[in-house]
Design a protein around this motif. Structure first.
Motif, short mmCIF file in Angstrom:
data_model
loop_
_atom_site.label_atom_id
_atom_site.label_comp_id
_atom_site.label_asym_id
_atom_site.label_seq_id
_atom_site.Cartn_x
_atom_site.Cartn_y
_atom_site.Cartn_z
N ARG A 227 0.86 -1.25 -0.06
CA ARG A 227 -0.10 -0.03 -0.07
C ARG A 227 0.83 1.22 0.07
O ARG A 227 1.70 1.06 0.79
CB ARG A 227 -1.04 0.18 1.34
CG ARG A 227 -1.86 -1.08 1.49
CD ARG A 227 -2.44 -0.97 3.04
NE ARG A 227 -2.99 -2.26 3.27
CZ ARG A 227 -4.15 -2.74 2.98
NH1 ARG A 227 -4.86 -2.23 1.96
NH2 ARG A 227 -4.70 -4.02 3.55
N ALA B 56 -10.66 -3.27 1.82
CA ALA B 56 -9.96 -2.00 1.64
C ALA B 56 -10.69 -0.75 1.25
O ALA B 56 -10.42 0.26 1.62
CB ALA B 56 -8.57 -2.08 0.77
N VAL C 212 -4.83 -0.12 -2.05
CA VAL C 212 -4.07 -1.39 -2.28
C VAL C 212 -3.26 -1.18 -3.71
O VAL C 212 -4.00 -1.05 -4.66
CB VAL C 212 -5.25 -2.41 -2.38
CG1 VAL C 212 -4.49 -3.79 -3.07
CG2 VAL C 212 -5.85 -2.78 -1.12
N ASP C 213 -2.04 -1.23 -3.66
CA ASP C 213 -1.38 -1.18 -4.71
C ASP C 213 -0.97 -2.46 -5.44
O ASP C 213 -1.34 -2.68 -6.71
CB ASP C 213 0.19 -0.66 -4.54
CG ASP C 213 -0.24 0.90 -3.94
OD1 ASP C 213 -1.01 1.45 -4.26
OD2 ASP C 213 0.98 1.27 -3.42
#
Length: 84
Positions: free
Chosen positions: A8, A63, A70-71
């Motif tokens: 993240r 999330a 959230v990457d």
């Protein structure tokens, strides 16, 4: 249940209160997601978390509800002991 590593990125330095943590844990429970632990980068702009969850989609849903980014989500295998 599978384990996932989540990366993240936060625009500002991450500062979580006890209430923030409680909210995240409640939302995660609703989605069937368990937050196991996290690491925070030295500049406090990135976190690396380990979750147990039924799917990546459940992590993303939690999330979104908790308003955290959230990457990336990577499924990881079981832990290997450091002392072998």
């Amino acid at each position: 249940m599978p384990f996932y590593a989540i990366e993240r990125t936060f625009a500002e330095q991450l500062e979580l209160t006890a209430d923030d943590v409680r909210l995240i844990e409640e939302v995660n429970a609703d989605e069937g997601v368990s937050w196991l632990f996290s690491f925070l980068s030295a500049d406090r702009h990135r976190s690396y978390c380990l979750y147990e969850a039924p799917s990546p989609e459940a992590i993303v849903a939690a999330a979104r509800r908790a308003d955290v980014p959230v990457d990336s989500i990577v499924e990881v295998s079981k832990f290997v002991p450091a002392e072998m």
